[in-house]
Write an enzyme that holds these catalytic residues in place. Structure first.
Site, PDB file in Angstrom:
ATOM      1  N   LYS A   1       1.407  87.168 142.616  1.00 56.19           N
ATOM      2  CA  LYS A   1       1.448  86.496 141.541  1.00 56.19           C
ATOM      3  C   LYS A   1       1.363  87.474 140.246  1.00 56.19           C
ATOM      4  O   LYS A   1       2.242  87.060 139.394  1.00 56.19           O
ATOM      5  CB  LYS A   1       0.260  85.530 141.537  1.00 56.19           C
ATOM      6  CG  LYS A   1       0.101  84.978 142.789  1.00 56.19           C
ATOM      7  CD  LYS A   1       0.904  83.592 142.890  1.00 56.19           C
ATOM      8  CE  LYS A   1       0.865  83.241 144.507  1.00 56.19           C
ATOM      9  NZ  LYS A   1      -0.322  82.786 145.056  1.00 56.19           N
TER      10      LYS A   1
ATOM     11  N   ASP B   1     -11.378  83.672 145.031  1.00 57.29           N
ATOM     12  CA  ASP B   1      -9.988  83.833 145.244  1.00 57.29           C
ATOM     13  C   ASP B   1      -9.370  84.107 143.646  1.00 57.29           C
ATOM     14  O   ASP B   1      -9.225  83.127 142.927  1.00 57.29           O
ATOM     15  CB  ASP B   1      -9.380  82.722 145.915  1.00 57.29           C
ATOM     16  CG  ASP B   1      -7.738  82.794 146.130  1.00 57.29           C
ATOM     17  OD1 ASP B   1      -7.205  83.796 145.454  1.00 57.29           O
ATOM     18  OD2 ASP B   1      -7.226  81.872 146.895  1.00 57.29           O
TER      19      ASP B   1
ATOM     20  N   TRP C   1      -5.602  75.470 147.846  1.00 59.54           N
ATOM     21  CA  TRP C   1      -5.883  76.910 148.349  1.00 59.54           C
ATOM     22  C   TRP C   1      -7.367  76.837 148.637  1.00 59.54           C
ATOM     23  O   TRP C   1      -7.811  77.313 149.751  1.00 59.54           O
ATOM     24  CB  TRP C   1      -5.673  77.993 147.461  1.00 59.54           C
ATOM     25  CG  TRP C   1      -4.051  77.984 146.989  1.00 59.54           C
ATOM     26  CD1 TRP C   1      -3.545  77.951 145.660  1.00 59.54           C
ATOM     27  CD2 TRP C   1      -3.102  78.325 147.881  1.00 59.54           C
ATOM     28  NE1 TRP C   1      -2.194  78.083 146.106  1.00 59.54           N
ATOM     29  CE2 TRP C   1      -1.772  78.583 147.286  1.00 59.54           C
ATOM     30  CE3 TRP C   1      -3.069  78.455 149.196  1.00 59.54           C
ATOM     31  CZ2 TRP C   1      -0.725  78.580 147.953  1.00 59.54           C
ATOM     32  CZ3 TRP C   1      -1.911  78.613 150.066  1.00 59.54           C
ATOM     33  CH2 TRP C   1      -0.864  78.761 149.546  1.00 59.54           C
TER      34      TRP C   1
END
Ligand SMILES: *Cc1c(COP(=O)(O)O)cnc(C)c1O
Length: 361
Positions: free
Chosen positions: A196, A172, A102
């Site tokens: 998530k 993030d 990511w």
């Protein structure tokens, strides 16, 4: 009806209490005679939902008054471009730490718009640790410093934040938001895809310090400009209404059922300890992350034998421990144990792993 133990990395398990409430309110939300998914986003009923969601998020994370909370679409991945476009206009430079897929994707996307420097990486050991950072190597006039706080695929987390001085820290937090308290004032931006640990897919939360809004590049699409959404209470256009509604219920669950983020952290630490203690004492399974950087949320592990890994995943699935296969890029297994995974789910998994070990050692 039978529910499985769902260890998916995302979209992921939601609290059963929330799902029941959603089901009960499906046809008639709060006397409106309609479902939230059928409702105008300009209605008083929906305005109350989004206002409550924002207030609960502010209360839980103790978000200071000089931060805006934006409810956006496009997933965490859209922020990979939005962040450089909104922040990268002073020096046009930013620093990135590569701790996995990511962060790497975010850096690659930023490099299309600004000078996106890589100050450290843990790629040499398959991202199984958080690299040590030396502030002397940071770009002094960077517009921001970027990290991926919890690395969903590899199972690492930052326990200490980089010392970036006046350079805004951007993180993030897709896979660790609301898992424990966090000092929002240490960050310029915190953002997370909701799927998530907070809600179904479709919602991205951006928490942004006000002074970082209003400096976007001219080429920034209207929809990616933080100013657009800050000026319009996240309703410049239709927001992801139904997902915001479920996020609101999850936030209330953390507040009222769990008792806040300190308590949430305790439960998450308990679950992670059960699993890591088992892995550290197992003769068959072992964790893949260095102990000091282990995530509370995502726990990757292997047997060291691909065939045995596959056998374990198969038998686990047959026994209702599902979505436990590791990410396709790394293999092995991964148990994601987000907020909504009950302690009993982790206990049952460890018991099953012990039995599998006895049969296959
Ligand atoms: C899942 C994930 C993403 C990607 O999220 P999308 O909403 O699918 O774009 C980004 N960062 C982290 C840390 C993630 O876990």
């Amino acid at each position: 009806m039978s529910r499985v133990y769902n260890f998916s990395a995302g979209p992921a398990v939601l609290p059963e209490e929330v799902l029941k409430e959603v089901a009960a309110e499906m046809l008639d939300y709060n006397g409106t005679g309609m479902s939230v998914m059928e409702m105008s986003h300009r209605s008083a009923a929906f305005q109350e939902i989004i206002d409550t969601a924002e207030q609960d998020l502010r209360d839980l994370l103790k978000i200071p008054a000089n931060y805006k909370v934006l409810f956006l679409q496009g997933g965490a991945s859209t922020q990979f471009a939005a962040i450089p476009m909104n922040l990268g206009t002073k020096s046009g430079k930013a620093d990135y730490v590569l701790t996995g897929q990511w962060a790497t994707k975010a850096q690659k996307e930023a490099a299309r718009y600004i000078e996106a420097n890589v100050v450290a990486s843990s790629k040499d050991k398959t991202f199984s640790y958080i690299p040590k950072l030396d502030p002397d190597t940071f770009t002094k006039d960077a517009d921001y410093f970027y990290i991926c706080m919890n690395n969903t695929i590899y199972g690492t987390v930052y326990h200490d934040l980089p010392e970036t001085g006046d350079v805004p820290l951007v993180a993030d937090i897709s896979s660790c938001i609301l898992s424990q308290p966090i000092d929002v004032s240490k960050f310029g931006i915190l953002y997370a895809g909701a799927q998530k640990n907070m809600a179904p897919a479709g919602l991205t939360i951006v928490i942004v310090r006000e002074d970082l809004i209003g400096h976007a590049m001219d080429i920034t699409p209207t929809m990616l400009n933080f100013q657009t959404h800050a000026d319009n209470g996240s309703m410049f256009n239709t927001p992801p209404c139904y997902t915001i509604y479920i996020a609101k219920l999850v936030l209330e669950w953390i507040k009222n059922e769990i008792g806040g983020l300190e308590k949430m952290k305790e439960i998450n630490e308990k679950k992670a300890a059960i699993l890591y203690n088992f892995l550290d004492n197992s003769k068959l399974f072992k964790g893949t992350v260095v102990p000091e950087d282990r995530s509370l949320m995502n726990v990757p592990f292997v047997t060291g034998n691909d065939e045995l890994d596959a056998k374990f995943v198969k038998e686990a699935t047959e026994n209702d421990f599902v979505n436990i296969k590791g990410h396709r890029s790394v293999g092995g297994m991964r148990a994601s144990i987000y907020n909504a995974m009950p302690v009993e789910g982790v206990e049952a998994l460890v018991k099953f792993m012990g039995e599998f070990e006895a049969r296959n050692a």
